[in-house]
Structure formats: C-alpha cells, structure tokens
Design a protein around this motif. Sequence first.
Motif, PDB file in Angstrom:
ATOM      1  N   PHE A 402     -11.735  58.755  -5.197  1.00 13.15           N
ATOM      2  CA  PHE A 402     -13.187  58.627  -5.023  1.00 13.15           C
ATOM      3  C   PHE A 402     -13.831  59.961  -5.392  1.00 13.15           C
ATOM      4  CE2 PHE A 402     -17.036  58.735  -2.337  1.00 13.15           C
ATOM      5  CZ  PHE A 402     -17.578  57.474  -2.583  1.00 13.15           C
ATOM      6  N   ASP A 403     -14.835  59.879  -6.236  1.00  9.74           N
ATOM      7  CA  ASP A 403     -15.585  61.087  -6.606  1.00  9.74           C
ATOM      8  C   ASP A 403     -16.867  61.116  -5.768  1.00  9.74           C
ATOM      9  OD1 ASP A 403     -17.041  63.091  -7.701  1.00  9.74           O
ATOM     10  OD2 ASP A 403     -16.743  62.489  -9.787  1.00  9.74           O
ATOM     11  N   PRO A 404     -16.993  62.066  -4.851  1.00  7.12           N
ATOM     12  CA  PRO A 404     -18.161  62.044  -3.949  1.00  7.12           C
ATOM     13  C   PRO A 404     -19.439  62.583  -4.585  1.00  7.12           C
ATOM     14  CG  PRO A 404     -16.723  63.896  -3.411  1.00  7.12           C
ATOM     15  CD  PRO A 404     -16.040  63.142  -4.514  1.00  7.12           C
ATOM     16  N   GLU A 405     -19.351  63.072  -5.819  1.00  9.62           N
ATOM     17  CA  GLU A 405     -20.492  63.799  -6.382  1.00  9.62           C
ATOM     18  C   GLU A 405     -21.552  62.953  -7.093  1.00  9.62           C
ATOM     19  OE1 GLU A 405     -21.306  66.816  -5.831  1.00  9.62           O
ATOM     20  OE2 GLU A 405     -19.520  67.185  -4.619  1.00  9.62           O
ATOM     21  N   PRO A 406     -21.165  62.021  -8.002  1.00 10.90           N
ATOM     22  CA  PRO A 406     -22.194  61.454  -8.889  1.00 10.90           C
ATOM     23  C   PRO A 406     -23.361  60.805  -8.148  1.00 10.90           C
ATOM     24  CG  PRO A 406     -20.023  60.560  -9.413  1.00 10.90           C
ATOM     25  CD  PRO A 406     -19.856  61.405  -8.197  1.00 10.90           C
ATOM     26  N   ASP A 407     -24.560  61.064  -8.649  1.00  9.57           N
ATOM     27  CA  ASP A 407     -25.789  60.410  -8.173  1.00  9.57           C
ATOM     28  C   ASP A 407     -26.219  59.434  -9.256  1.00  9.57           C
ATOM     29  OD1 ASP A 407     -26.504  61.717  -5.748  1.00  9.57           O
ATOM     30  OD2 ASP A 407     -26.999  63.503  -6.916  1.00  9.57           O
ATOM     31  N   TYR A 408     -26.515  58.227  -8.899  1.00  9.30           N
ATOM     32  CA  TYR A 408     -26.933  57.241  -9.912  1.00  9.30           C
ATOM     33  C   TYR A 408     -27.591  56.077  -9.195  1.00  9.30           C
ATOM     34  CZ  TYR A 408     -22.552  54.990  -8.453  1.00  9.30           C
ATOM     35  OH  TYR A 408     -21.551  54.398  -7.717  1.00  9.30           O
ATOM     36  N   ARG A 409     -27.991  55.068  -9.961  1.00  5.89           N
ATOM     37  CA  ARG A 409     -28.543  53.866  -9.326  1.00  5.89           C
ATOM     38  C   ARG A 409     -27.468  52.783  -9.331  1.00  5.89           C
ATOM     39  NH1 ARG A 409     -33.895  53.770  -7.972  1.00  5.89           N
ATOM     40  NH2 ARG A 409     -34.934  55.686  -8.623  1.00  5.89           N
ATOM     41  N   TRP A 410     -27.392  52.066  -8.220  1.00  6.05           N
ATOM     42  CA  TRP A 410     -26.320  51.073  -8.063  1.00  6.05           C
ATOM     43  C   TRP A 410     -26.486  49.929  -9.049  1.00  6.05           C
ATOM     44  CZ3 TRP A 410     -21.641  50.846  -6.479  1.00  6.05           C
ATOM     45  CH2 TRP A 410     -21.013  49.600  -6.367  1.00  6.05           C
ATOM     46  N   HIS A 411     -25.361  49.553  -9.686  1.00  9.64           N
ATOM     47  CA  HIS A 411     -25.326  48.341 -10.496  1.00  9.64           C
ATOM     48  C   HIS A 411     -24.129  47.522 -10.017  1.00  9.64           C
ATOM     49  CE1 HIS A 411     -24.723  45.594 -13.845  1.00  9.64           C
ATOM     50  NE2 HIS A 411     -26.011  45.763 -14.060  1.00  9.64           N
ATOM     51  N   PRO A 412     -24.353  46.239  -9.647  1.00  5.06           N
ATOM     52  CA  PRO A 412     -23.236  45.450  -9.114  1.00  5.06           C
ATOM     53  C   PRO A 412     -22.037  45.430 -10.061  1.00  5.06           C
ATOM     54  CG  PRO A 412     -25.295  44.330  -8.729  1.00  5.06           C
ATOM     55  CD  PRO A 412     -25.615  45.501  -9.624  1.00  5.06           C
ATOM     56  N   LEU A 426     -30.579  50.585  -6.242  1.00  6.87           N
ATOM     57  CA  LEU A 426     -30.729  51.541  -5.125  1.00  6.87           C
ATOM     58  C   LEU A 426     -30.096  52.890  -5.512  1.00  6.87           C
ATOM     59  CD1 LEU A 426     -31.559  51.400  -1.996  1.00  6.87           C
ATOM     60  CD2 LEU A 426     -29.080  51.387  -1.605  1.00  6.87           C
ATOM     61  N   PRO A 427     -30.785  54.010  -5.258  1.00  3.73           N
ATOM     62  CA  PRO A 427     -30.145  55.299  -5.511  1.00  3.73           C
ATOM     63  C   PRO A 427     -28.892  55.415  -4.647  1.00  3.73           C
ATOM     64  CG  PRO A 427     -32.483  55.579  -5.072  1.00  3.73           C
ATOM     65  CD  PRO A 427     -32.154  54.156  -4.756  1.00  3.73           C
ATOM     66  N   CYS A 428     -27.783  55.834  -5.247  1.00  2.00           N
ATOM     67  CA  CYS A 428     -26.557  55.948  -4.452  1.00  2.00           C
ATOM     68  C   CYS A 428     -25.750  57.147  -4.920  1.00  2.00           C
ATOM     69  CB  CYS A 428     -25.737  54.669  -4.523  1.00  2.00           C
ATOM     70  SG  CYS A 428     -25.119  54.312  -6.146  1.00  2.00           S
ATOM     71  N   GLN A 429     -24.733  57.446  -4.164  1.00  4.47           N
ATOM     72  CA  GLN A 429     -23.895  58.612  -4.443  1.00  4.47           C
ATOM     73  C   GLN A 429     -22.428  58.237  -4.268  1.00  4.47           C
ATOM     74  OE1 GLN A 429     -25.048  62.142  -2.251  1.00  4.47           O
ATOM     75  NE2 GLN A 429     -23.148  63.171  -2.830  1.00  4.47           N
ATOM     76  N   GLY A 430     -21.569  58.764  -5.160  1.00  3.73           N
ATOM     77  CA  GLY A 430     -20.131  58.539  -5.040  1.00  3.73           C
ATOM     78  C   GLY A 430     -19.671  57.375  -5.902  1.00  3.73           C
TER      79      GLY A 430
END
Length: 466
Positions: A402-412, A426-430
Amino acid sequence: MDIIGGTLITGRGPLDADLAIADGRISDIRPRTTHDAKATDGTVDATGLWVLPGAVDAHTHFGMPLGQGISSLGWRDSSQAALLGGTTTIIDFANPEPGQSLTEAVDQWQARADADVLCDYGLHVTVTDTSADRLAEIPALVARGLPTFKGFLAYKDRLMLTPTQMSALMTTVQTCGGMVLVHAEDGLLNEAAEQVLLNTGRTGPRWHPLAHPAESEIQAVTQVLDLALAADCPLTIVHISLAESLKKLCEARNNRPRSGQTTPLYGEVCLHHLWADARTYEAGHEAALAAVLSPPLRTEADTRFLADGLAAGDLDLLSTDHCEFPLKLKAQLSAGGFPCIPNGAGGVGERLVISYSQSVATGLMSRERWVQACCERPAEIMGLDGRKGRLEVGYDADIVLFDPEPDYRWHPLGQSDPSVSLWAGLPCQGQVKYVWLRGQPVVQNGRLVSPEPGGQFLPRHLKRTP
Ligand code: URP
Ligand code: ZN
Ligand code: ZN
C-alpha cells in the motif's frame, strides 16, 4: 520470494521488516537492522510502501439473485474489485430459496462461486425458515466450516423471523458452537412506515429511508441483544447504522460482567454508514437510487459517532455489505416504487482506501486499529484465525503493498459502475499497488494479473472469545 524494505503494519504496531514467502505461506519475518536491504532476483523492493495483510471483508453479496435472472454484479467482477482494492478474502451469504434445504443452497452457492471467484471466500448461511428440518441441518453445516447463520428481524413475509423463531435459531446455533448474525430492523415498524408513504404517493427512492425509521433499528437491536444473552449465543449485529444502536451494544457488553455472562457480542459497521449520509437522498433521483440500501444512510452525527466507535474498538468489524446493482437496473425497477428497487451498494474495492483516507490519514484512527478492523478482527471473529488476516509466520501469504502517499479522486475499481458509486470523484489518499493471494501475484502496479478465477472456499471454525 522475499518482500524487503517495506514497513509492516500490524495490529500491534508498525515494524520495519523483510518478509519471506514459501509454498503460499509467510515463512519468515526478519526485523531489519540496517537500512540498506538490496533487491535481488526473487525479491520485491517495497521501500516507501506499507506491507499489510490481505484484507478480509466479512459481509458481501457478490452474486445475489433477484428473480428473473437478475443478480448483483456477480462473483467474477466483484472479486476482481476486491483484489484490486486489497481484499483477498470475503465472506458471502448462501441464501436458500423458500422451501429449499440449507445444505442444497450452500452447495449451489459454492458451485456458483467456484466457477467465477478470484479471491478466497467463505459463506454464511441465511436462515428464514426455522422448522425442525431446517434447524436439524445446522450441526453438519458447522462441522463443514459454515458456522455463521444470518437471521432477519426485517422484511416481513419474506425473510423475517419472529422473536420466537430467532430464539430457536440461536439455541440451535449456540449448541453447535456457531454464531448468529442479525439484520436488526423491526419488520413490522418498517412495513407500517412504508404503507404510510405509499398511501400518500411518496414512492420515489428519496422516500426509502423513511420506510426504515431509526426506532425500528433501535427496537430490533435491543431485542436481539436480549435474545442472544438469554440463549448465550454468540452474536454479531451486522451493518449497525445508528449511534443509539452502538450505545445499546456497548451497554449490553458492559453489563455482562455484572450478570456473569461471557456471551460474545460483536458489532459490524459498513463503509456506507461511516462515509456517506442521508443527504444523498436529497441530492437528486440518481443519487437517491444509488443509496437505496438497508438500513439506509443516516445522519452526519450518526456517521461521526460510528467512525469514532470504530476507531475506539467499540465496533469490531469494518465490512462493506457489497451488493452492487447497476444504476440502469435500479432506475428501471424504480418504476414500481421504492420498495421494488434492489437494495445495496458497492464498496468492496473501496474499503481500504476510503477508510484510510477518511480516518487514518486524517488522524481519527490509528494504522493499527485500521488493520485490526479491516483484516485481523474479521478473520478472528469469523473463524479464519491461523490462516487469514495477519502478517505472521504460517499464515497464508495474502499480502498487500500500500502506498500511503498519492492524492487523487476516487474511481471505482474493475467493472464497478461509477454512476452508482457512493464515492466516485471523492478526494482520497493512498493506493493499493501490489497484491499476492497465497503467494501468487494477483495485482501488479494497480492492475489485475489475470482475470481468471483462482479463489478457494475457506472452511471456518470459530473460537469462543467474549
Ligand atoms: O441493502 C442491503 N444491505 N442489501 C443487502 C442485504 C442485506 O440486508 O444485508
Ligand atoms: Zn442485512
Ligand atoms: Zn448484507
């Protein structure tokens, strides 16, 4: 094969360690004393990544039939989303048809799953008929590795058990060393609320939550706790959706020592009752359709109370109740009014990342508690201890990087339908980067290695721990 350079996240704290895999199991864990482990042939360099146990989702409906050949997304697509999201084990439900034996239903569900499933799986058994013949099947099912039975206090004339029937189920299950899982809503209160809505022309999906009043869940939770304690039957209250329900559960647990009882009482919460709320029903027809699930989404205050309860360990399990129906299907069936809309939402692909983003990255929940709720406790409570849910020597090598860093928007993930997702955008991280199932790579760089089924049925055996 070795995984080196990563930080192992366990329920007892982080550990900088290298991990060896042999014959599909974790064969060694070596705490790192230097920082210069070098990747060579046969090693995976996990520097900068977290090493988690493959996650365990104790509540899914991957192939839930709904009449006329319609079912939720199906075992193949749902299990692909599971692996991509870092979940390597799920426990689904075998639901007998009216009049069908429990054993025959289990055989059927197992055959369907085996043909298509990519992750490992177990089955709970739904019991809607407590006749002597049905209850007589329970000891053999427990011995076969199906020790958990779901009963409903909701869905009158379809699935609902009366308190007397629930009590009979609990007595039988307790005698065999099993556990009862309960859908705690009062079917009579729900039916009465639904009738009022339909009689007054309130038939759209936005009215669905009003057919599931809070009082209905609170009454059912109170009742089922009493019944479980009276029968000394281990109980998991599934998909707890209200602050008040959790308070009742904690109260019953705290009163146990005084009454000298040790009956295990567990609480499950699902992703959508933590990180989605009742405002969704007012956000337009499609948003409301996506949120037709039971118990319904509740108030923001409830979600916050439950998220705190999960972080504190008052809620034992974080599950998904994954039961995804495409938006098009929900929309079509909504023509008959909200009671005709199939209930459920996706979540199996989102569980690790959304819970990490919303609770761990924001400082609400520790990493240790996150791994306990998503991996260790579901395995322990549901009878997979010793095999699943932990990074320990001898356990199956189900491993997530698991990479805890990336910030992005969730895509199913996978084939999940973004239009019916409660979290798309939704903005999410990891991010889940790599996944191994019993030592075999199944996800590499966020992509499935193979779309072919390779999951196994998992017999489960419960240990009694209050
Ligand atoms: O709406 C839901 N939760 N559908 C799945 C069935 C259940 O009651 O868990
Ligand atoms: Zn349920
Ligand atoms: Zn369910």
